[in-house]
Enzyme design. Structure first.
Site, mmCIF file in Angstrom:
data_model
loop_
_atom_site.group_PDB
_atom_site.id
_atom_site.type_symbol
_atom_site.label_atom_id
_atom_site.label_comp_id
_atom_site.label_asym_id
_atom_site.label_seq_id
_atom_site.Cartn_x
_atom_site.Cartn_y
_atom_site.Cartn_z
ATOM 1 N N CYS A 18 0.854 -1.185 0.000
ATOM 2 C CA CYS A 18 0.000 0.000 0.000
ATOM 3 C C CYS A 18 0.895 1.241 0.000
ATOM 4 O O CYS A 18 2.076 1.162 0.285
ATOM 5 C CB CYS A 18 -0.858 0.016 1.255
ATOM 6 N N ARG A 43 2.140 2.096 -8.632
ATOM 7 C CA ARG A 43 2.310 0.764 -8.046
ATOM 8 C C ARG A 43 1.017 -0.027 -7.989
ATOM 9 O O ARG A 43 1.002 -1.186 -7.582
ATOM 10 C CB ARG A 43 2.870 0.899 -6.630
ATOM 11 N N TRP A 90 -3.875 -1.551 -1.382
ATOM 12 C CA TRP A 90 -3.819 -2.752 -2.232
ATOM 13 C C TRP A 90 -4.408 -3.829 -1.336
ATOM 14 O O TRP A 90 -3.791 -4.243 -0.364
ATOM 15 C CB TRP A 90 -2.357 -3.014 -2.599
ATOM 16 N N ASN A 116 0.636 -0.183 6.175
ATOM 17 C CA ASN A 116 1.155 -1.009 5.088
ATOM 18 C C ASN A 116 1.762 -2.230 5.761
ATOM 19 O O ASN A 116 2.584 -2.083 6.661
ATOM 20 C CB ASN A 116 2.235 -0.198 4.340
ATOM 21 N N GLY A 117 1.341 -3.436 5.362
ATOM 22 C CA GLY A 117 1.878 -4.651 5.980
ATOM 23 C C GLY A 117 0.760 -5.600 6.351
ATOM 24 O O GLY A 117 -0.366 -5.475 5.862
ATOM 25 N N GLU A 498 10.001 -21.774 -18.062
ATOM 26 C CA GLU A 498 9.863 -20.401 -17.573
ATOM 27 C C GLU A 498 11.129 -19.598 -17.869
ATOM 28 O O GLU A 498 11.060 -18.438 -18.297
ATOM 29 C CB GLU A 498 9.556 -20.413 -16.067
ATOM 30 N N LYS A 502 11.167 -16.178 -20.114
ATOM 31 C CA LYS A 502 11.706 -14.898 -19.625
ATOM 32 C C LYS A 502 12.677 -14.320 -20.632
ATOM 33 O O LYS A 502 12.626 -13.147 -20.954
ATOM 34 C CB LYS A 502 12.459 -15.078 -18.296
ATOM 35 N N GLU A 505 10.867 -13.195 -24.029
ATOM 36 C CA GLU A 505 9.913 -12.079 -23.993
ATOM 37 C C GLU A 505 10.581 -10.727 -23.763
ATOM 38 O O GLU A 505 10.078 -9.718 -24.217
ATOM 39 C CB GLU A 505 8.794 -12.314 -22.970
ATOM 40 N N HIS A 521 16.143 -37.076 -29.652
ATOM 41 C CA HIS A 521 15.056 -37.459 -30.566
ATOM 42 C C HIS A 521 14.824 -36.394 -31.627
ATOM 43 O O HIS A 521 13.790 -36.376 -32.277
ATOM 44 C CB HIS A 521 13.784 -37.746 -29.768
ATOM 45 N N LYS A 621 0.748 -6.093 -19.562
ATOM 46 C CA LYS A 621 0.833 -6.740 -18.249
ATOM 47 C C LYS A 621 -0.362 -7.645 -18.002
ATOM 48 O O LYS A 621 -0.245 -8.719 -17.442
ATOM 49 C CB LYS A 621 0.938 -5.678 -17.153
#
Ligand code: F6R
Length: 626
Positions: A18, A43, A90, A116-117, A498, A502, A505, A521, A621
């Site tokens: 937050c 954010r 958030w 925040n937390g 993955e 990364k 992209e 193969h 995003k």
């Protein structure tokens, strides 16, 4: 050109969930608060609010949604006063809504708090305060703080804050004001960032520097459990024992706003990789009682359902899908259940018949991905109970799933997902342990042992992210490659997918992930002198096999970067061109450490090529269309 990250600034490296702003001084507080909150908008947030002491009375205004909604309300009902706190939320505990927005107040409406937390023992505290006669209005963990300070308030607010903090477990950055002290702003932090801005006749607090940068460049980073008392003419800081500190060392910020938003890092992606140790510990803390090493039950299937399970379906897109593939290995190994992982855009056109014995699990960082949502709806249409792993409280996936396991990665801004992935892996493993316990596949001792190993992950991840400058040097020597291959077996193959995503992209270098045993193969025909092959070798039982694969590709001229655990010794160092050692952990947990050098490799390759790392071409995003 390789970009050197700027010096580490402790408070900015931590997770920013937050946004907090506060001010006290001669100037009108509301415009300063609104400007500060707008500087934190990048954010992400779902609601906002301010509290100001106006003519001796504490006044609060808050609104769900964009900051403009709050601005609109403040136009209708302006708040004047020189002491105030503001917040962008958030959502974590409780849906995004007006009532759950901060600031929160005590029963008398005289003390206001922004936070925040996470308050881990808020449920216990809430029960205690309710017994004492407090009526709660929100479903947030923060509200307990306001009530608790009021409970201890015998005329000295700083003392009341200290006493309240003794009762609170968890992480917090707090801004606190009280109507009977219209010239004083209090703040305190523990494991959550908070910075004090030092001005001439105006002082500030903020969860992140950009919020106050237009007012002051001299800041003090509060240490854990320090309480700062701000008045127009200065700031006093008290340590955890109530002793006034006389040796404060302010920091002069010479960054521009853009680099301040990134905590001093050149890109959000690097900042978010650096936040991974903390994302792991927050996620763990929120789902495991770390004293008794038991798994919290919120979001987990109940015992009866777990025992009745026959199959698990995991459906997701992109990086979240790759997390699902690692999760398949973890869940199958822990529970013995058969797990199918599907790409959501495929699943929605070949839905399976789902029955009572099926667990349908979607994974989505944003919780808004159109294909994942469509798959979720299809599963629900068939009567399945749907579980979700997501990072965004109140997102469509969170609202529509029957049960939700939240990752606590904090807002992820770079398009390439990093810290969300690592926390998705953690939750999938926790789900596996929980199901295994309930199904009698694992005993409590073994579960506690694995949870203890998980508890050690953040520190190991910290050690791993700290190798980033070495990876920068490696990437600077390899960024002009046309293609890269990633190979692995078992969980390492899942991780290779993955790692490959990364790289492609963000650096636009063609790359492929192969199950190492599959090379012969066909794919091995592509290996030629100078081809870079990244060999992931973290799975003990498959190490010998991987050694053979490394020999095979090197015999055809490949240059091999081998990623292996420290304890596996120097064998690969002899057979690979470069060996990247990562700390030891049980095989099941290794992907959470091995992914870090892979993300760093992709990042530094892209930076070396001069790519727009945070906003790669053609990508968004959140993919909210099919
Ligand atoms: C890649 C990346 C994407 C997302 C995918 C799903 O770095 O971020 O592949 O993982 O678009 O997004 P969510 O998890 O929001 O459903």
């Amino acid at each position: 050109m390789p970009v050197k990250p700027v010096a580490r600034i402790e408070s900015s490296e931590e997770l920013n969930m937050c946004g907090i702003v506060g001010t006290v001084g001669k100037a009108d507080a509301t415009p300063i608060l609104l400007e500060g909150l707008s500087r934190l908008e990048y954010r992400g947030y779902d609601s906002a609010g301010v509290a100001v002491v106006q003519d001796g009375k504490l006044c609060v205004e808050k609104a769900k949604g964009r900051l403009d909604n709050l601005r609109g309300r403040l136009k209708e009902r302006p708040l004047g006063g020189t002491l105030g706190i503001g917040h962008t939320r958030w959502a974590t505990h409780g849906e995004p809504s007006d009532v759950n927005s901060h600031p929160h107040t005590d029963v008398k409406g005289e003390i206001a708090v922004v936070h925040n937390g996470i308050i881990e023992n808020y449920a216990q505290l809430k029960r205690f305060l309710e017994r004492e006669g407090c009526a709660f209005v929100s479903s947030t963990d923060t509200e307990v703080i306001a009530h608790l300070i009021n409970y201890y308030d015998k005329g000295d607010i700083r003392r009341a804050i200290e006493q309240a903090l003794h009762r609170i477990e968890g992480s917090y950055a707090l801004g606190i004001i009280c109507q009977r002290e219209p010239d004083t702003l209090y703040c305190v932090r523990k494991d959550s960032p908070l910075v004090v801005g030092l001005g001439e006749e105006q002082q500030f607090i903020a969860s992140d520097i950009p919020a106050i940068l237009s007012h002051t460049r001299d800041v003090y980073f509060l240490n854990d459990r320090e309480i700062a008392v701000l008045k127009a003419d200065g700031v006093a800081v008290y340590d955890a024992y109530g002793r006034r500190r006389t040796d404060l060392q302010p920091f002069h910020v010479d960054w521009d706003v853009a680099s301040a938003e990134k905590g001093g890092y050149p890109h959000f992606m690097l900042k978010e990789i650096m936040e991974e140790p903390r994302a792991l510990s927050e996620t763990l803390r929120s789902h495991v009682d770390l004293t008794s090493l038991t798994i919290q039950q919120e979001g987990m299937p109940d015992a009866e359902e777990a025992r009745a399970l026959e199959r698990v379906f995991i459906v997701a897109c992109g990086t979240a899908y790759h997390a699902g593939v690692v999760g398949k290995y973890a869940l199958e190994q822990l529970t013995g259940l058969s797990v199918t992982v599907d790409i959501a855009s495929e699943y929605r056109y070949r839905p399976q018949k789902l029955g009572k014995g099926d667990l349908f699990l979607v994974i989505s960082q944003s919780g808004e991905t159109a294909d994942t949502l469509a798959a979720l709806r299809e599963a629900k249409r068939q009567g399945a109970k749907v579980a979700a792993i997501t990072n965004v409280v109140g997102s469509s996936v969170a609202r529509e799933a029957d049960r939700v396991l939240y990752t606590w990665a904090g807002p992820e801004i770079a398009v390439a997902s990093t810290k969300a992935y690592i926390t998705q892996l953690l939750l999938l493993t926790l789900l596996g342990v929980d199901l295994a316990l309930k199904r009698g596949e694992m005993d409590e001792k073994a579960a506690r042992e694995l949870l203890r190993e998980m508890q050690a992950l953040p520190e190991k991840a910290q050690k791993t992210v700290e190798t980033h400058e070495r990876m920068q040097r490696f990437a600077a020597r390899h960024f002009d490659l046309r293609h890269v291959f990633y190979i692995g077996r078992g969980m390492d193959w899942a991780l290779a997918m993955e790692a490959s995503l990364k790289l492609k992209e963000i650096s636009y270098i063609f790359s492929e992930a192969y199950a190492a045993g599959e090379l012969k193969h066909g794919t091995i025909a592509l290996i030629e002198p100078g081809t870079l092959v990244v060999a992931l070798c973290t799975q003990s039982a498959l190490l010998e096999k991987m050694r053979s694969n490394i020999k095979e590709v090197r015999a055809r001229g490949a240059s091999v970067l081998c990623v292996q655990r420290e304890s596996d010794g120097k064998a690969e160092a002899d057979i690979a061109d470069k060996t990247w050692f990562i700390p030891d952990a049980p095989d099941l947990l290794m992907p959470m450490l091995a992914v870090i050098p892979m993300q760093l490799l992709a990042y530094y390759m892209a930076v070396s090529k001069g790519c727009d790392v945070d906003k790669p071409r053609n990508l968004a995003k959140s993919v909210t269309v099919e």
